[in-house]
Design a protein around this motif. Structure first.
Motif, mmCIF file in Angstrom:
data_model
loop_
_atom_site.group_PDB
_atom_site.id
_atom_site.type_symbol
_atom_site.label_atom_id
_atom_site.label_comp_id
_atom_site.label_asym_id
_atom_site.label_seq_id
_atom_site.Cartn_x
_atom_site.Cartn_y
_atom_site.Cartn_z
ATOM 1 N N LEU A 18 0.824 -1.199 0.000
ATOM 2 C CA LEU A 18 0.000 0.000 0.000
ATOM 3 C C LEU A 18 0.863 1.257 0.000
ATOM 4 O O LEU A 18 0.543 2.239 -0.672
ATOM 5 C CB LEU A 18 -0.934 -0.005 1.215
ATOM 6 N N VAL A 19 1.966 1.230 0.753
ATOM 7 C CA VAL A 19 2.876 2.374 0.783
ATOM 8 C C VAL A 19 3.481 2.601 -0.593
ATOM 9 O O VAL A 19 3.550 3.737 -1.083
ATOM 10 C CB VAL A 19 3.990 2.154 1.833
ATOM 11 N N ARG A 20 3.908 1.517 -1.250
ATOM 12 C CA ARG A 20 4.484 1.642 -2.590
ATOM 13 C C ARG A 20 3.454 2.172 -3.574
ATOM 14 O O ARG A 20 3.751 3.044 -4.404
ATOM 15 C CB ARG A 20 5.024 0.292 -3.059
ATOM 16 N N ARG A 21 2.233 1.631 -3.518
ATOM 17 C CA ARG A 21 1.179 2.069 -4.434
ATOM 18 C C ARG A 21 0.871 3.546 -4.224
ATOM 19 O O ARG A 21 0.714 4.304 -5.190
ATOM 20 C CB ARG A 21 -0.075 1.226 -4.219
ATOM 21 N N ARG A 22 0.799 3.974 -2.969
ATOM 22 C CA ARG A 22 0.513 5.378 -2.680
ATOM 23 C C ARG A 22 1.620 6.275 -3.238
ATOM 24 O O ARG A 22 1.340 7.348 -3.784
ATOM 25 C CB ARG A 22 0.372 5.575 -1.167
ATOM 26 N N ARG A 23 2.858 5.849 -3.124
ATOM 27 C CA ARG A 23 3.988 6.637 -3.633
ATOM 28 C C ARG A 23 3.912 6.752 -5.155
ATOM 29 O O ARG A 23 4.146 7.820 -5.728
ATOM 30 C CB ARG A 23 5.297 5.971 -3.215
ATOM 31 N N VAL A 24 3.566 5.635 -5.813
ATOM 32 C CA VAL A 24 3.451 5.629 -7.269
ATOM 33 C C VAL A 24 2.362 6.587 -7.724
ATOM 34 O O VAL A 24 2.567 7.421 -8.618
ATOM 35 C CB VAL A 24 3.153 4.202 -7.778
ATOM 36 N N ALA A 54 -4.249 0.784 -12.537
ATOM 37 C CA ALA A 54 -3.897 1.782 -11.521
ATOM 38 C C ALA A 54 -3.626 3.145 -12.145
ATOM 39 O O ALA A 54 -4.061 4.181 -11.626
ATOM 40 C CB ALA A 54 -2.685 1.317 -10.723
ATOM 41 N N LEU A 55 -2.907 3.144 -13.284
ATOM 42 C CA LEU A 55 -2.576 4.419 -13.919
ATOM 43 C C LEU A 55 -3.803 5.057 -14.562
ATOM 44 O O LEU A 55 -3.987 6.278 -14.510
ATOM 45 C CB LEU A 55 -1.472 4.215 -14.956
ATOM 46 N N ALA A 56 -4.668 4.213 -15.160
ATOM 47 C CA ALA A 56 -5.893 4.743 -15.768
ATOM 48 C C ALA A 56 -6.797 5.353 -14.702
ATOM 49 O O ALA A 56 -7.338 6.459 -14.877
ATOM 50 C CB ALA A 56 -6.623 3.635 -16.516
ATOM 51 N N ALA A 99 6.385 9.855 -22.150
ATOM 52 C CA ALA A 99 7.292 9.670 -21.013
ATOM 53 C C ALA A 99 7.046 10.665 -19.889
ATOM 54 O O ALA A 99 7.410 10.404 -18.741
ATOM 55 C CB ALA A 99 8.744 9.770 -21.478
ATOM 56 N N ALA A 100 6.412 11.788 -20.202
ATOM 57 C CA ALA A 100 6.265 12.841 -19.195
ATOM 58 C C ALA A 100 5.470 12.371 -17.988
ATOM 59 O O ALA A 100 5.863 12.613 -16.840
ATOM 60 C CB ALA A 100 5.614 14.069 -19.826
ATOM 61 N N MET A 101 4.323 11.713 -18.208
ATOM 62 C CA MET A 101 3.507 11.292 -17.066
ATOM 63 C C MET A 101 4.254 10.326 -16.167
ATOM 64 O O MET A 101 4.050 10.285 -14.957
ATOM 65 C CB MET A 101 2.216 10.640 -17.545
ATOM 66 N N TYR A 102 5.148 9.543 -16.762
ATOM 67 C CA TYR A 102 5.892 8.545 -15.998
ATOM 68 C C TYR A 102 7.179 9.098 -15.409
ATOM 69 O O TYR A 102 7.972 8.363 -14.819
ATOM 70 C CB TYR A 102 6.172 7.334 -16.894
ATOM 71 N N GLY A 103 7.379 10.411 -15.564
ATOM 72 C CA GLY A 103 8.535 11.067 -14.963
ATOM 73 C C GLY A 103 9.843 10.800 -15.664
ATOM 74 O O GLY A 103 10.913 10.884 -15.055
ATOM 75 N N LEU A 104 9.783 10.490 -16.969
ATOM 76 C CA LEU A 104 10.990 10.099 -17.691
ATOM 77 C C LEU A 104 11.375 11.083 -18.781
ATOM 78 O O LEU A 104 12.212 10.777 -19.616
ATOM 79 C CB LEU A 104 10.783 8.702 -18.313
ATOM 80 N N LEU A 110 9.681 16.648 -12.817
ATOM 81 C CA LEU A 110 8.883 15.431 -12.894
ATOM 82 C C LEU A 110 9.434 14.365 -11.951
ATOM 83 O O LEU A 110 10.644 14.303 -11.704
ATOM 84 C CB LEU A 110 8.876 14.894 -14.329
ATOM 85 N N LEU A 111 8.543 13.527 -11.448
ATOM 86 C CA LEU A 111 8.942 12.473 -10.512
ATOM 87 C C LEU A 111 8.903 11.110 -11.206
ATOM 88 O O LEU A 111 7.905 10.783 -11.850
ATOM 89 C CB LEU A 111 7.994 12.445 -9.308
ATOM 90 N N PRO A 112 9.954 10.303 -11.080
ATOM 91 C CA PRO A 112 9.904 8.950 -11.649
ATOM 92 C C PRO A 112 8.849 8.120 -10.929
ATOM 93 O O PRO A 112 8.814 8.083 -9.701
ATOM 94 C CB PRO A 112 11.313 8.408 -11.414
ATOM 95 N N VAL A 113 7.991 7.474 -11.699
ATOM 96 C CA VAL A 113 6.886 6.717 -11.112
ATOM 97 C C VAL A 113 7.335 5.325 -10.680
ATOM 98 O O VAL A 113 6.875 4.800 -9.665
ATOM 99 C CB VAL A 113 5.714 6.632 -12.117
ATOM 100 N N MET A 114 8.220 4.717 -11.446
ATOM 101 C CA MET A 114 8.648 3.352 -11.135
ATOM 102 C C MET A 114 9.922 3.331 -10.294
ATOM 103 O O MET A 114 10.863 4.086 -10.541
ATOM 104 C CB MET A 114 8.882 2.549 -12.416
ATOM 105 N N ARG A 115 9.922 2.445 -9.316
ATOM 106 C CA ARG A 115 11.121 2.180 -8.512
ATOM 107 C C ARG A 115 11.347 0.676 -8.547
ATOM 108 O O ARG A 115 10.537 -0.087 -8.031
ATOM 109 C CB ARG A 115 10.918 2.662 -7.074
ATOM 110 N N LEU A 116 12.435 0.236 -9.187
ATOM 111 C CA LEU A 116 12.690 -1.191 -9.362
ATOM 112 C C LEU A 116 13.688 -1.667 -8.308
ATOM 113 O O LEU A 116 14.819 -1.197 -8.253
ATOM 114 C CB LEU A 116 13.247 -1.462 -10.762
#
Length: 228
Positions: A18-24, A54-56, A99-104, A110-116
């Motif tokens: 839930l914390v990760r999802r909220r951050r995304v 989730a993104l939609a 790429a803009a919405m995904y922070g790339l 802009l904030l990067p949406v994915m954290r791997l």
């Protein structure tokens, strides 16, 4: 006691999710706030690996009305999520500004949406000359410590990053040896880590997706789209 311990472990796992999802979703909303109101939200390739639904949902909640999808099934899902709201859906070629919405995109705000990231599953000591992974493409130049991390090419980490890229694990650590299907190896030198520690390949506080893309010679969205 065992039953309660298992229950607590599940609760901790779901809390972390839930914390990760909220951050995304927070990052997505922050990026959309910087974009024009008629920005076309490109949901191609499972939202370029970020998760279609989730993104939609986040974009719809924000008020986005322009979307790109790849097929009728995705359009049907999007319209169901829109619940009758007036949206425009296109299947035209990829958006140049996706790429803009995904922070790339090239915008420092802009904030990067994915954290791997993935966990360390074992730590062992190597002697100078010891080989690592398939084909022995890397041998320890000196005595060192190796961390085995539970992520590999089956998860979308390109094998071209073998012996070239780094991950963050209490500092920047080179990926050594060939990236295997489910694991990769990090050279720690004389530093110590513990099983369960988190190694971050890219996103948020650590190395950028753009840096990985430049290293691999592909667009940043190609890096995220391949993640399983």
């Amino acid at each position: 006691m065992h039953r309660y311990a298992v229950r607590d472990a599940h609760a901790t796992k779901w809390t972390a999710r839930l914390v990760r999802r909220r951050r995304v979703l927070t990052a997505v909303r922050a990026n959309l706030a910087r974009l024009p109101t008629d920005y076309c939200v490109d949901l191609s390739g499972d939202a370029y690996g970020h998760g279609f639904t989730a993104l939609a949902e986040t974009a719809l909640t924000w008020g986005s009305t322009e979307f790109r999808v790849c097929n009728p099934s995705e359009e049907a899902t999007l319209r169901r999520l829109a619940a009758g709201r007036d949206i425009r859906v296109t299947g035209e070629g990829p958006s140049r500004h996706a790429a803009a919405m995904y922070g790339l995109a090239n915008d420092s705000g802009l904030l990067p949406v994915m954290r791997l990231c993935a966990s360390v599953i074992s730590v062992k000591r190597l002697r100078a000359g010891d080989p690592v992974s398939y084909g022995y493409t890397w041998r320890a130049p000196i005595d060192t410590t190796l961390a085995l991390v539970s992520i590999g090419y089956a998860d979308g980490v390109s094998r071209r990053a073998s012996n070239r890229a780094t991950a963050s694990l209490r500092g920047a650590r080179p990926i050594v040896g060939r990236i295997a299907m489910d694991v990769l190896s990090l050279d720690l030198g004389d530093d110590g880590v513990a099983v369960g520690d988190e190694a971050v390949l890219f996103g948020h506080e650590t190395g950028s997706t753009e840096a990985w893309a430049a290293l691999l010679g592909v667009p940043p969205l190609s890096v995220t789209a391949g993640v399983g």
